[in-house]
Design a protein around this motif. Sequence first.
Motif, PDB file in Angstrom:
ATOM      1  N   GLY A  68       0.733  -1.411  -0.025  1.00 30.15           N
ATOM      2  CA  GLY A  68      -0.007  -0.024  -0.063  1.00 30.15           C
ATOM      3  C   GLY A  68       0.873   1.300  -0.170  1.00 30.15           C
ATOM      4  N   PHE A  69       2.098   1.185  -0.352  1.00 34.03           N
ATOM      5  CA  PHE A  69       2.732   2.418  -0.631  1.00 34.03           C
ATOM      6  C   PHE A  69       2.232   3.385  -1.590  1.00 34.03           C
ATOM      7  N   GLN A  70       2.522   4.707  -1.186  1.00 29.55           N
ATOM      8  CA  GLN A  70       2.098   5.682  -2.048  1.00 29.55           C
ATOM      9  C   GLN A  70       3.360   5.965  -3.125  1.00 29.55           C
ATOM     10  N   PHE A  71       3.432   5.946  -4.454  1.00 31.30           N
ATOM     11  CA  PHE A  71       4.154   5.900  -5.080  1.00 31.30           C
ATOM     12  C   PHE A  71       4.638   7.286  -5.408  1.00 31.30           C
ATOM     13  N   GLY A  72       6.207   7.439  -5.511  1.00 32.07           N
ATOM     14  CA  GLY A  72       6.785   8.769  -5.575  1.00 32.07           C
ATOM     15  C   GLY A  72       8.215   8.751  -5.248  1.00 32.07           C
ATOM     16  N   TRP A  73       8.659   9.792  -4.580  1.00 26.75           N
ATOM     17  CA  TRP A  73      10.148   9.859  -4.228  1.00 26.75           C
ATOM     18  C   TRP A  73      10.582   8.639  -3.661  1.00 26.75           C
ATOM     19  N   ILE A  74       9.910   8.014  -2.574  1.00 29.33           N
ATOM     20  CA  ILE A  74      10.577   7.081  -1.701  1.00 29.33           C
ATOM     21  C   ILE A  74      10.460   6.072  -2.279  1.00 29.33           C
ATOM     22  N   THR A  75       9.513   5.415  -3.134  1.00 30.31           N
ATOM     23  CA  THR A  75       9.344   4.248  -3.768  1.00 30.31           C
ATOM     24  C   THR A  75      10.431   4.173  -5.227  1.00 30.31           C
ATOM     25  N   VAL A  76      10.682   5.286  -5.684  1.00 28.21           N
ATOM     26  CA  VAL A  76      11.933   5.375  -6.596  1.00 28.21           C
ATOM     27  C   VAL A  76      13.194   5.172  -5.897  1.00 28.21           C
TER      28      VAL A  76
ATOM     29  N   LEU B 290      24.540   4.656 -12.101  1.00 29.30           N
ATOM     30  CA  LEU B 290      23.265   3.837 -12.256  1.00 29.30           C
ATOM     31  C   LEU B 290      21.856   4.291 -11.786  1.00 29.30           C
ATOM     32  N   SER B 291      21.857   4.837 -10.747  1.00 31.78           N
ATOM     33  CA  SER B 291      20.549   5.740 -10.460  1.00 31.78           C
ATOM     34  C   SER B 291      20.225   6.795 -11.168  1.00 31.78           C
ATOM     35  N   PHE B 292      21.006   7.678 -11.423  1.00 32.81           N
ATOM     36  CA  PHE B 292      20.822   8.972 -12.112  1.00 32.81           C
ATOM     37  C   PHE B 292      20.360   8.819 -13.555  1.00 32.81           C
ATOM     38  N   ASN B 293      20.968   7.724 -14.338  1.00 32.86           N
ATOM     39  CA  ASN B 293      20.555   7.461 -15.567  1.00 32.86           C
ATOM     40  C   ASN B 293      19.390   6.275 -15.705  1.00 32.86           C
ATOM     41  N   ASN B 294      18.855   5.686 -14.439  1.00 31.58           N
ATOM     42  CA  ASN B 294      18.038   4.786 -14.572  1.00 31.58           C
ATOM     43  C   ASN B 294      16.623   5.101 -15.251  1.00 31.58           C
ATOM     44  N   PHE B 295      16.236   4.324 -16.055  1.00 29.39           N
ATOM     45  CA  PHE B 295      14.834   4.341 -16.632  1.00 29.39           C
ATOM     46  C   PHE B 295      13.672   3.596 -16.472  1.00 29.39           C
ATOM     47  N   VAL B 296      14.049   2.175 -16.468  1.00 27.93           N
ATOM     48  CA  VAL B 296      13.154   1.057 -16.264  1.00 27.93           C
ATOM     49  C   VAL B 296      12.509   1.278 -14.781  1.00 27.93           C
ATOM     50  N   LYS B 297      13.310   1.066 -13.748  1.00 25.71           N
ATOM     51  CA  LYS B 297      13.034   1.046 -12.526  1.00 25.71           C
ATOM     52  C   LYS B 297      12.077   2.164 -12.200  1.00 25.71           C
ATOM     53  N   THR B 298      12.829   3.534 -12.570  1.00 24.18           N
ATOM     54  CA  THR B 298      12.010   4.582 -12.163  1.00 24.18           C
ATOM     55  C   THR B 298      10.744   4.548 -12.828  1.00 24.18           C
ATOM     56  N   ALA B 299      10.468   4.426 -14.089  1.00 24.70           N
ATOM     57  CA  ALA B 299       9.240   4.172 -14.749  1.00 24.70           C
ATOM     58  C   ALA B 299       8.116   3.268 -14.026  1.00 24.70           C
ATOM     59  N   PHE B 300       8.543   2.223 -13.078  1.00 25.83           N
ATOM     60  CA  PHE B 300       7.747   1.165 -12.714  1.00 25.83           C
ATOM     61  C   PHE B 300       7.605   1.711 -11.236  1.00 25.83           C
ATOM     62  N   THR B 301       8.311   2.531 -10.543  1.00 29.34           N
ATOM     63  CA  THR B 301       8.348   2.903  -9.123  1.00 29.34           C
ATOM     64  C   THR B 301       7.739   4.210  -8.941  1.00 29.34           C
ATOM     65  N   THR B 302       7.771   5.042 -10.127  1.00 27.88           N
ATOM     66  CA  THR B 302       7.420   6.464  -9.779  1.00 27.88           C
ATOM     67  C   THR B 302       5.757   6.694  -9.577  1.00 27.88           C
TER      68      THR B 302
END
Length: 258
Positions: A121-129, A193-205
């Motif tokens: 039940g997380f609210q998606f945003g900064w913390i989930t990314v 790795l974090s600064f350029n990451n797209f896939v995990k950011t797209a799924f967790t933002t």
Amino acid sequence: MHKFAWLIVIAIIVAFLYIPIAITVFYSFNESKYMTEFTGFTLKWYKQLFSNERVLEALKNSLEVAIASSAISTILGFMLGYAMHRYRVFGDKFESLMYLPVVIPEVPEAVSIMIFFYILGFQFGWITVLIGHTAFNISFAYLTIRSQLYNINQNIEKAARILGAKGLELARKIVIPLASPGLLASALMTFILSFNNFVKTAFTTGPGFETLPLLIWKNAVRGRATTELNALATILLILSLSLSIIYTRIVFIEKRSK
């Protein structure tokens, strides 16, 4: 195979890898906003970027997540690496578990993290990314630092213990300074790795939270392959390449010193 033929093969591979990057950088200075023509050099697209609030917000988000993920991953990676190096916790089977996030395809891993957040039940945003990035960065940090810890002579630690160094004092004065090349390399690599990451950011933002890779992708899929987009991609390239060169130099100097 003849040496000249090998040079041709190498030249083709290098061209295949770097010509698209060179074109992107070149057209970021194009005075025309269209990719079909080059009308002269200009810096106006870079000036527009740094006056664009959406770009600045995305840059801030990327930097915050990357710095936090890099710091957390490096600290946890060091703790895991030292525990394995000094106390052999869980045995050698634990080593194979730490390699899994590195070899697992990124999309299934990102989907699993997303489902995990949904269940809790997380609210998606900064913390989930941040959690999503750190979840795979820890393995890279661990593997980088672990290799450095292997090179530390345990007799130095034993001598320090005999002289009275214990716990945090031993870590602060002996272990951390000796492991500092690995810690710095880990921090740089996980930041990139974090600064350029797209896939995990797209799924967790979540709504309203956007990083630079997401901003570039959103503009690109709308068919907006503009010179301003090239300028934004060039900034990412310069930052990533600069940090990669520093990381490579650290690893190279470390190998030369052995």
